[in-house]
Design a protein around this motif. Structure first.
Motif, short mmCIF file in Angstrom:
data_model
loop_
_atom_site.label_atom_id
_atom_site.label_comp_id
_atom_site.label_asym_id
_atom_site.label_seq_id
_atom_site.Cartn_x
_atom_site.Cartn_y
_atom_site.Cartn_z
N ASP A 272 0.83 -1.21 0.00
CA ASP A 272 0.00 0.00 0.00
C ASP A 272 0.86 1.26 0.00
O ASP A 272 0.53 2.26 -0.66
CB ASP A 272 -0.91 0.01 1.24
CG ASP A 272 -1.98 -1.07 1.18
OD1 ASP A 272 -2.32 -1.50 0.06
OD2 ASP A 272 -2.46 -1.48 2.26
N GLN A 395 -4.67 1.08 12.57
CA GLN A 395 -5.65 1.44 11.54
C GLN A 395 -6.29 2.79 11.88
O GLN A 395 -7.38 2.87 12.43
CB GLN A 395 -6.71 0.35 11.43
CG GLN A 395 -6.16 -1.03 11.14
CD GLN A 395 -5.40 -1.08 9.83
OE1 GLN A 395 -5.92 -0.68 8.78
NE2 GLN A 395 -4.17 -1.55 9.88
N THR A 532 -4.01 -9.77 -1.51
CA THR A 532 -4.82 -8.67 -2.07
C THR A 532 -5.32 -9.03 -3.47
O THR A 532 -6.48 -8.79 -3.81
CB THR A 532 -4.01 -7.37 -2.12
OG1 THR A 532 -3.62 -7.01 -0.79
CG2 THR A 532 -4.82 -6.24 -2.73
N TRP A 537 -7.78 -9.38 0.69
CA TRP A 537 -7.64 -9.26 2.14
C TRP A 537 -7.30 -7.83 2.53
O TRP A 537 -6.59 -7.12 1.82
CB TRP A 537 -6.54 -10.19 2.65
CG TRP A 537 -6.99 -11.61 2.85
CD1 TRP A 537 -8.18 -12.15 2.47
CD2 TRP A 537 -6.23 -12.65 3.46
NE1 TRP A 537 -8.23 -13.47 2.81
CE2 TRP A 537 -7.05 -13.82 3.43
CE3 TRP A 537 -4.99 -12.72 4.04
CZ2 TRP A 537 -6.61 -15.03 3.94
CZ3 TRP A 537 -4.56 -13.93 4.56
CH2 TRP A 537 -5.37 -15.07 4.51
N SER A 538 -7.75 -7.43 3.72
CA SER A 538 -7.38 -6.12 4.27
C SER A 538 -6.04 -6.22 4.99
O SER A 538 -5.52 -7.32 5.22
CB SER A 538 -8.45 -5.64 5.25
OG SER A 538 -8.50 -6.50 6.39
N THR A 539 -5.51 -5.07 5.36
CA THR A 539 -4.24 -5.04 6.10
C THR A 539 -4.35 -5.81 7.40
O THR A 539 -3.42 -6.53 7.80
CB THR A 539 -3.83 -3.58 6.38
OG1 THR A 539 -3.64 -2.90 5.15
CG2 THR A 539 -2.53 -3.54 7.18
#
Length: 694
Positions: A272, A395, A532, A537-539
């Protein structure tokens, strides 16, 4: 440098002289065989004669060993009769006399264990010498034909069931005579009872050395490749105690933890971060790997620096990491991928793992060195697990004075703060130990050949010119071979000299280490990109996945160190683990249009866990087969293994970035292909040297 033949003559029990391996005779015979072969002699005849001579030597050792075990057993039986009488009619003075008698049996058992150890070492050395001088893989043939035979006498030298029974008898009887005098408590009824008797401690240590028995603490400590030497004098122990400072050790372990957390805290968000700066997601390989690139060089100068100081390199390390993480965090607002990479390079230049390991080796007393080594490995494993886990918690997104704090920059800001606090703690609490120069003096004396040395006094006054020339040639050859043997303790003085100490077996072990680190780095570093692309998938999901992988390290090592290594040979576990790593890699390939989460997660667990098992067994074996000349000094075994692992990480991270040029859909298979080939090569190399790993 002490020649093994002279050491054998000096250390052997005089009344047992006729029962030791005749190392000198076998060297002479070997020299004759080489000349015979050079003159066109028959190879099979040489192999037959040398095998017969080895068989006779081993039989002599084994029969004497059995005879001595029987004598010790008879003495214990006689003492048991007296013990039974005393337990019925206790008499403190007679009980103390009986304890002394049991102690005398224990010390005789220690002598017998040393007898076995010296002969086992002699057998290994003469087999190695044959392979080197004769240019034939005699060890493979001899070990395969003798060690695997049901009536193997060779195994009797390396497996000690009878001695274990004697140890058990001594422990049980001393327990009955110890604090609980007159009671009927048994060590078998209460396994928690630990007999604190110096004789039993020495016997257990000797048996563990011979059989390579381990527990979790020992197995974990061996990961650090810090040689656990024996204390020879009380003066040396006093020196260790004077240099030891618990807070300084703790600071080294905290440094280890923070560095590993610093390495892996960016993994879930590196792709990211690359995208936010206008680069491809696969540039995460370069971002992660740039730290390893710098570590290749920092490991060497930190190892050399630790010859003179521990405090100054740790201060420098903390400053580099503070600056590096600050630049990593600032790169977002500066919109500069170059600043980000410079920050990671500075972090790599601050890698003080060589200092951390060296401090434990040189400044921690022998009585706590194994615990400190295990602490070093545990700190690394926890840092590896905590790094991604912490990243998953960051987050948020806000600004203070124009500085952005979000999931990509917060890892840098958090680690910068951690290193600032650590730097302050280090400055006020670390105590620089005294650096002695004894090691260099010993090395210098060994090379100058002092006229009063043992070698000089051992030379006869009258000797013919031809005999002297032959003996000098033989000694020169011996000295070159002994340079890589365990009996020499002078450290390597350069990369070239360290490389010359690497036997084929050690080179294969380092290759295996490179392979497993490459496979693990591919799995970890590309996880955010792969998950991803295929699973979106998210972080947080990536962070949880990586944290779970990291948390498997200690439990897996606990099982392997406490149980598996005591049930099977290390070389057997090594080979099976490599094959399972291969299975995990093959199962990871995407062969159809669909790629499921269960396939990815299960294949990742198989690869990572089997690689963890492989790492533990590989380093445990490497700590035994590597020359003790690589135990200390700048160019030590820990540095070599660190360099092998770091190079693997550099190559793996570079592979991820290069794979991005072939399209993100193909990144998984392209990065797994080199892992597959390297794993196959390491398995082949293991088969090639398998019989030397005993």
């Amino acid at each position: 440098m002490v020649n093994f033949g002279k050491k054998l003559m000096a250390d052997q029990v005089q009344e047992w002289r006729g029962y030791y391996i005749n190392y000198k005779l076998m060297k002479k015979k070997l020299k004759q065989y080489v000349k015979h072969n050079q003159a066109g002699g028959e190879l099979q005849q040489v192999l037959k004669e040398f095998s017969r001579m080895l068989d006779e030597q081993i039989e002599k050792i084994v029969l004497f060993l059995l005879e001595q075990q029987g004598l010790l057993a008879s003495r214990i039986q006689e003492l048991a009769k007296k013990r039974n009488i005393l337990l019925e009619q206790p008499d403190i003075s007679q009980i103390l006399e009986l304890q002394e008698a049991y102690g005398a049996v224990g010390y005789d058992l220690i002598k017998l264990l040393k007898f076995v150890d010296m002969n086992a070492t002699g057998l290994r050395k003469i087999l190695k010498k044959f392979d080197k001088r004769f240019g034939y893989k005699f060890t493979d043939y001899y070990v395969t034909s003798r060690a695997n035979h049901p009536y193997s006498q060779l195994q009797q030298v390396f497996k000690h069931v009878g001695i274990g029974a004697v140890v058990g008898a001594l422990s049980r009887n001393l327990a009955d005579l110890n604090v609980r005098r007159g009671s009927y408590l048994s060590i078998y009824d209460q396994p928690s009872i630990v007999i604190k008797d110096p004789v039993i401690d020495q016997i257990n240590a000797s048996v563990d050395k011979l059989t390579h028995s381990t527990n979790f603490l020992q197995f974990l400590g061996q990961h650090a490749l810090i040689v656990q030497e024996d204390i020879t004098t009380a003066a040396e122990a006093d020196v260790d105690e004077q240099k030891y400072h618990f807070m300084s050790l703790l600071l080294n372990l905290v440094n280890t933890f923070l560095y590993m957390a610093n390495t892996y805290i960016i993994v879930p968000t590196a792709d990211d971060y690359a995208l936010s700066l206008g680069a491809a997601a696969t540039v995460c390989g370069v971002i992660i790997g740039s730290m390893a690139v710098a570590q290749v060089f920092s490991s060497v100068y930190f190892s050399a620096w630790s010859n003179k100081s521990y405090f100054r390199p740790l201060i420098f390390s903390s400053i580099m990491l503070l600056m590096g993480n600050t630049l990593y965090a600032l790169a977002y607002d500066l919109n500069s991928i170059a600043i980000l990479l410079i920050g990671r390079l500075l972090c790599g230049l601050g890698s003080a793992r060589a200092v951390n390991r060296r401090y434990i080796s040189d400044c921690v007393p022998l009585r706590t060195r194994m615990k400190a080594s295990a602490g070093f490995v545990s700190a690394s494993a926890l840092g590896m697990a905590c790094g991604p886990a912490i990243a998953g918690l960051l987050q948020t997104n806000f600004k203070i004075y124009g500085l952005t704090f979000n999931q990509t920059t917060l890892p840098g800001w958090l680690m910068a703060l951690a290193w600032l606090i650590y730097l302050f703690w280090l400055w006020i609490s670390f105590r620089e130990p005294a650096h002695d120069t004894q090691e260099s003096h010993v090395s210098q004396d060994a090379h100058t050949g002092h006229p009063d040395s043992e070698n000089g006094l051992a030379q006869p006054l009258l000797i013919s010119q031809n005999e002297k020339q032959d003996e000098d040639e033989d000694q020169d050859c011996d000295d070159r071979e002994e340079a890589s043997d365990e009996s020499s303790h002078s450290p390597a003085t350069s990369i070239a000299s360290a490389y010359r100490l690497l036997t084929p077996s050690v080179k294969v072990q380092l290759m295996i280490y490179f392979m497993l680190k490459y496979a693990m780095e591919i799995l970890l570093s590309e996880s955010s990109v792969v998950t991803t692309i295929y699973f979106n998938w998210s972080t947080s999901n990536v962070a949880i996945f990586l944290a779970i992988l990291g948390l498997t390290v200690l439990p897996v090592n606990a099982i392997i160190g406490s149980y598996i290594t005591n049930m099977f040979e290390d070389r057997q576990i090594l080979l099976v683990s490599e094959i399972i790593v291969l299975v995990g890699i093959i199962f990871s390939f995407r062969v159809t249009s669909s790629y499921s989460v269960p396939q990815y997660v299960s294949s990742a667990l198989i690869t990572f866990v089997s690689a963890e098992v492989l790492e533990g067994v590989n380093l445990s074996l490497l700590s035994r087969v590597m020359s003790t000349r690589l135990a200390r000094g700048t160019y030590n075994g820990g540095l070599l293994s660190t360099e092998a692992g770091t190079l693997a990480r550099v190559v793996a991270d570079g592979t991820i970035t290069l794979a991005g040029y072939f399209g993100e859909d193909n990144i998984l298979n392209i990065t797994l292909l080199p892992s597959l080939l390297i794993c196959l090569a390491s398995i082949s190399a293991t088969f090639f040297t398998y019989n030397n790993l005993y």
